[in-house]
Motif scaffolding. Structure first.
Motif, PDB file in Angstrom:
ATOM      1  N   TYR A   1       0.561   8.923   6.915  1.00  0.00           N
ATOM      2  CA  TYR A   1      -0.422   8.810   5.787  1.00  0.00           C
ATOM      3  C   TYR A   1       0.176   9.551   4.509  1.00  0.00           C
ATOM      4  O   TYR A   1       0.444  10.620   4.523  1.00  0.00           O
ATOM      5  CB  TYR A   1      -1.864   9.594   6.071  1.00  0.00           C
ATOM      6  CG  TYR A   1      -2.454   8.817   7.205  1.00  0.00           C
ATOM      7  CD1 TYR A   1      -3.049   7.578   7.089  1.00  0.00           C
ATOM      8  CD2 TYR A   1      -2.601   9.604   8.458  1.00  0.00           C
ATOM      9  CE1 TYR A   1      -3.656   7.047   8.085  1.00  0.00           C
ATOM     10  CE2 TYR A   1      -3.166   9.018   9.355  1.00  0.00           C
ATOM     11  CZ  TYR A   1      -3.687   7.582   9.211  1.00  0.00           C
ATOM     12  OH  TYR A   1      -4.279   6.962  10.449  1.00  0.00           O
ATOM     13  N   ARG A   2       0.309   8.601   3.403  1.00  0.00           N
ATOM     14  CA  ARG A   2       1.083   9.085   2.073  1.00  0.00           C
ATOM     15  C   ARG A   2       2.355   9.963   2.489  1.00  0.00           C
ATOM     16  O   ARG A   2       2.723  11.109   1.830  1.00  0.00           O
ATOM     17  CB  ARG A   2      -0.055  10.205   1.421  1.00  0.00           C
ATOM     18  CG  ARG A   2      -1.206   9.482   0.993  1.00  0.00           C
ATOM     19  CD  ARG A   2      -1.181   8.472  -0.161  1.00  0.00           C
ATOM     20  NE  ARG A   2      -2.272   8.207  -0.578  1.00  0.00           N
ATOM     21  CZ  ARG A   2      -2.805   7.210  -1.596  1.00  0.00           C
ATOM     22  NH1 ARG A   2      -1.749   6.714  -2.104  1.00  0.00           N
ATOM     23  NH2 ARG A   2      -3.786   6.981  -2.028  1.00  0.00           N
TER      24      ARG A   2
ATOM     25  N   TRP B   1      -9.307  13.420   1.102  1.00  0.00           N
ATOM     26  CA  TRP B   1      -8.877  13.812  -0.479  1.00  0.00           C
ATOM     27  C   TRP B   1      -7.416  13.106  -0.285  1.00  0.00           C
ATOM     28  O   TRP B   1      -6.943  12.283  -1.333  1.00  0.00           O
ATOM     29  CB  TRP B   1      -8.507  15.313  -0.475  1.00  0.00           C
ATOM     30  CG  TRP B   1      -7.821  15.706  -1.908  1.00  0.00           C
ATOM     31  CD1 TRP B   1      -6.622  15.475  -2.201  1.00  0.00           C
ATOM     32  CD2 TRP B   1      -8.514  16.289  -2.726  1.00  0.00           C
ATOM     33  NE1 TRP B   1      -6.517  16.071  -3.492  1.00  0.00           N
ATOM     34  CE2 TRP B   1      -7.581  16.693  -3.720  1.00  0.00           C
ATOM     35  CE3 TRP B   1      -9.923  16.845  -2.935  1.00  0.00           C
ATOM     36  CZ2 TRP B   1      -7.833  17.154  -5.068  1.00  0.00           C
ATOM     37  CZ3 TRP B   1     -10.222  17.639  -4.214  1.00  0.00           C
ATOM     38  CH2 TRP B   1      -9.412  17.575  -5.176  1.00  0.00           C
ATOM     39  N   LEU B   2      -6.573  13.255   0.668  1.00  0.00           N
ATOM     40  CA  LEU B   2      -5.238  12.646   0.897  1.00  0.00           C
ATOM     41  C   LEU B   2      -5.120  11.149   0.676  1.00  0.00           C
ATOM     42  O   LEU B   2      -4.408  10.732  -0.124  1.00  0.00           O
ATOM     43  CB  LEU B   2      -4.598  13.053   2.487  1.00  0.00           C
ATOM     44  CG  LEU B   2      -3.313  12.413   2.629  1.00  0.00           C
ATOM     45  CD1 LEU B   2      -2.411  12.958   1.660  1.00  0.00           C
ATOM     46  CD2 LEU B   2      -2.862  12.816   3.914  1.00  0.00           C
ATOM     47  N   LEU B   3      -6.180  10.545   1.326  1.00  0.00           N
ATOM     48  CA  LEU B   3      -6.168   9.173   1.201  1.00  0.00           C
ATOM     49  C   LEU B   3      -6.578   8.545  -0.193  1.00  0.00           C
ATOM     50  O   LEU B   3      -5.883   7.516  -0.780  1.00  0.00           O
ATOM     51  CB  LEU B   3      -6.889   8.239   2.386  1.00  0.00           C
ATOM     52  CG  LEU B   3      -6.102   8.029   3.570  1.00  0.00           C
ATOM     53  CD1 LEU B   3      -5.350   9.207   4.119  1.00  0.00           C
ATOM     54  CD2 LEU B   3      -6.823   7.185   4.512  1.00  0.00           C
ATOM     55  N   THR B   4      -7.489   9.154  -0.747  1.00  0.00           N
ATOM     56  CA  THR B   4      -8.072   8.728  -2.180  1.00  0.00           C
ATOM     57  C   THR B   4      -7.394   9.372  -3.229  1.00  0.00           C
ATOM     58  O   THR B   4      -7.275   8.509  -4.289  1.00  0.00           O
ATOM     59  CB  THR B   4      -9.512   9.063  -2.343  1.00  0.00           C
ATOM     60  OG1 THR B   4      -9.593  10.374  -2.113  1.00  0.00           O
ATOM     61  CG2 THR B   4     -10.358   8.590  -1.089  1.00  0.00           C
ATOM     62  N   ARG B   5      -6.583  10.454  -3.174  1.00  0.00           N
ATOM     63  CA  ARG B   5      -5.834  10.993  -4.128  1.00  0.00           C
ATOM     64  C   ARG B   5      -4.289  11.133  -4.186  1.00  0.00           C
ATOM     65  O   ARG B   5      -3.830  11.289  -5.142  1.00  0.00           O
ATOM     66  CB  ARG B   5      -6.518  12.486  -4.448  1.00  0.00           C
ATOM     67  CG  ARG B   5      -7.959  12.446  -4.392  1.00  0.00           C
ATOM     68  CD  ARG B   5      -8.570  11.908  -6.036  1.00  0.00           C
ATOM     69  NE  ARG B   5      -7.957  12.900  -6.903  1.00  0.00           N
ATOM     70  CZ  ARG B   5      -8.698  14.188  -7.203  1.00  0.00           C
ATOM     71  NH1 ARG B   5      -9.757  14.524  -6.789  1.00  0.00           N
ATOM     72  NH2 ARG B   5      -8.178  14.751  -8.337  1.00  0.00           N
ATOM     73  N   GLY B   6      -3.731  11.065  -2.805  1.00  0.00           N
ATOM     74  CA  GLY B   6      -2.539  10.944  -2.909  1.00  0.00           C
ATOM     75  C   GLY B   6      -1.641  12.067  -2.231  1.00  0.00           C
ATOM     76  O   GLY B   6      -0.305  12.082  -1.969  1.00  0.00           O
ATOM     77  N   ASP B   7      -2.430  13.200  -2.224  1.00  0.00           N
ATOM     78  CA  ASP B   7      -1.923  14.584  -1.714  1.00  0.00           C
ATOM     79  C   ASP B   7      -2.806  15.201  -1.029  1.00  0.00           C
ATOM     80  O   ASP B   7      -3.907  15.120  -1.199  1.00  0.00           O
ATOM     81  CB  ASP B   7      -1.007  15.106  -2.852  1.00  0.00           C
ATOM     82  CG  ASP B   7       0.301  15.927  -1.798  1.00  0.00           C
ATOM     83  OD1 ASP B   7       0.087  16.069  -0.675  1.00  0.00           O
ATOM     84  OD2 ASP B   7       1.239  15.951  -2.732  1.00  0.00           O
TER      85      ASP B   7
ATOM     86  N   THR C   1       1.001  -1.102  -0.202  1.00  0.00           N
ATOM     87  CA  THR C   1      -0.043   0.057  -0.026  1.00  0.00           C
ATOM     88  C   THR C   1       1.025   1.212  -0.014  1.00  0.00           C
ATOM     89  O   THR C   1       1.967   1.197   0.715  1.00  0.00           O
ATOM     90  CB  THR C   1      -0.880   0.073   1.305  1.00  0.00           C
ATOM     91  OG1 THR C   1      -1.764   1.371   1.066  1.00  0.00           O
ATOM     92  CG2 THR C   1      -0.158  -0.177   2.615  1.00  0.00           C
ATOM     93  N   SER C   2       0.381   2.320  -0.714  1.00  0.00           N
ATOM     94  CA  SER C   2       1.017   3.504  -0.730  1.00  0.00           C
ATOM     95  C   SER C   2       0.390   4.517   0.209  1.00  0.00           C
ATOM     96  O   SER C   2       0.561   5.559   0.195  1.00  0.00           O
ATOM     97  CB  SER C   2       1.302   4.193  -2.092  1.00  0.00           C
ATOM     98  OG  SER C   2      -0.313   4.342  -2.567  1.00  0.00           O
ATOM     99  N   ILE C   3      -0.696   4.045   0.933  1.00  0.00           N
ATOM    100  CA  ILE C   3      -1.612   5.099   1.676  1.00  0.00           C
ATOM    101  C   ILE C   3      -0.945   5.125   3.141  1.00  0.00           C
ATOM    102  O   ILE C   3      -0.860   6.288   3.459  1.00  0.00           O
ATOM    103  CB  ILE C   3      -3.090   4.267   1.750  1.00  0.00           C
ATOM    104  CG1 ILE C   3      -3.617   4.227   0.313  1.00  0.00           C
ATOM    105  CG2 ILE C   3      -3.854   5.105   2.719  1.00  0.00           C
ATOM    106  CD1 ILE C   3      -5.039   3.503   0.289  1.00  0.00           C
TER     107      ILE C   3
END
Length: 296
Positions: A47-48, A67-73, A35-37
């Motif tokens: 987280y990210r 947003w951070l968890l679903t989109r990456g930043d 996971t990258s989360i």
């Protein structure tokens, strides 16, 4: 001694192993989930890449974390504000909404809050809960047709024709079975307009949504206003969320109302409350009274 940090991982570890040799067991175990989360180890939560303690200190909001968890930043403040508005606006629609009614009925059965919430979320399907996802797909399809060279009028009509061919005559995101005009839509679209003027979003999906509304109204000969699903779909499309995430985001939003109603119902001390008052009986349209035939 071999440096374990240089060892291949996952499938690469298996491929790199000599014929007949077992892969490195520790690396195989560690790479079972990838996971990258979240990066988590004893005393560490990131987280990210962002340490949780820093996110707390900077007062990062729940909408920003989604947003951070679903989109990456992390989103910009303007993006986070739009996302939060969309999430807030759809939290509840009262017991006439199936998900809320089911949460309250489940609570009267003594199943506990978690099961009452799960019962409600499990009915957020294509008809009740999936309209936002379908509206995002419609908007994105129209946008793709415009990008391919079709004019807006043609793209809107072709997009609607394609949507109806798959989903039927009810166009997700427009019209409402309860409200002549959904009171949530105009304020949400106004926020999108403000964000577009500030350069936070492009504004093209707001234009597309309004063009769909105009085309449907003209075809029906009466207003077919955009509803909450159509308006939040504009926001999710403007913010670049994939269409399936629109349904997931609605589930997150509606879970707030589900929790509140389930909790309220537990305090009313009612047992086994069904969907209609007990003095009313459902209409029976089966065979008339008849005798069981003699067996044997």
């Amino acid at each position: 001694m071999t440096d374990t940090a240089s060892l291949p991982t996952g499938a690469a570890a298996v491929a790199a192993s000599p014929a007949g040799a077992a892969p490195d067991a520790r690396r195989t175990t560690e790479d079972w989930w990838r996971t990258s989360i979240i990066d988590m180890s004893p005393g560490v939560i990131r987280y990210r890449g962002y340490p949780i303690q820093d996110l707390i200190r900077e007062r990062v909001s729940l909408a920003q974390m989604i947003w951070l968890l679903t989109r990456g930043d992390l989103p910009t403040p303007g993006q986070a504000g739009l996302l939060e508005a969309a999430l807030m606006a759809a939290v509840d629609h009262g017991p006439q909404a199936p998900s809320i009614a089911i949460a309250r009925m489940a609570a009267t059965c003594g199943v506990g809050l978690n099961s009452a919430m799960a019962s409600a979320v499990n009915v957020l399907g294509d008809v009740h809960g999936g309209a936002g996802e379908q509206a995002v797909e419609l908007y994105q399809d129209i946008a793709a047709r415009i990008d391919a060279g079709a004019g807006e009028d043609r793209a809107v009509q072709e997009g609607l024709d394609a949507f109806v061919a798959v989903h039927g005559k009810v166009v997700a995101g427009f019209g409402h079975r309860f409200h002549p005009v959904d009171p949530r839509s105009a304020p949400l679209l106004a926020l999108v307009d403000e964000a577009a003027a500030a350069g936070e979003v492009d504004g093209r999906f707001a234009r597309i949504g309004r063009a769909v509304e105009a085309r449907l109204s003209a075809a029906k000969g009466k207003p077919i206003p955009m509803n909450i699903d159509g308006a939040t779909a504009v926001i999710y499309a403007e913010l670049g969320f994939a269409a399936p995430l629109a349904r997931g985001l609605f589930c997150l939003s509606r879970s707030v109302g589900v929790l509140a109603h389930a909790w309220e119902q537990t305090a009313q001390d009612v047992r086994i409350k069904g969907p209609i008052p007990r003095q009313y009986q459902p209409t029976y349209d089966g065979p008339p009274p008849r005798e069981v035939p003699v067996q044997g």
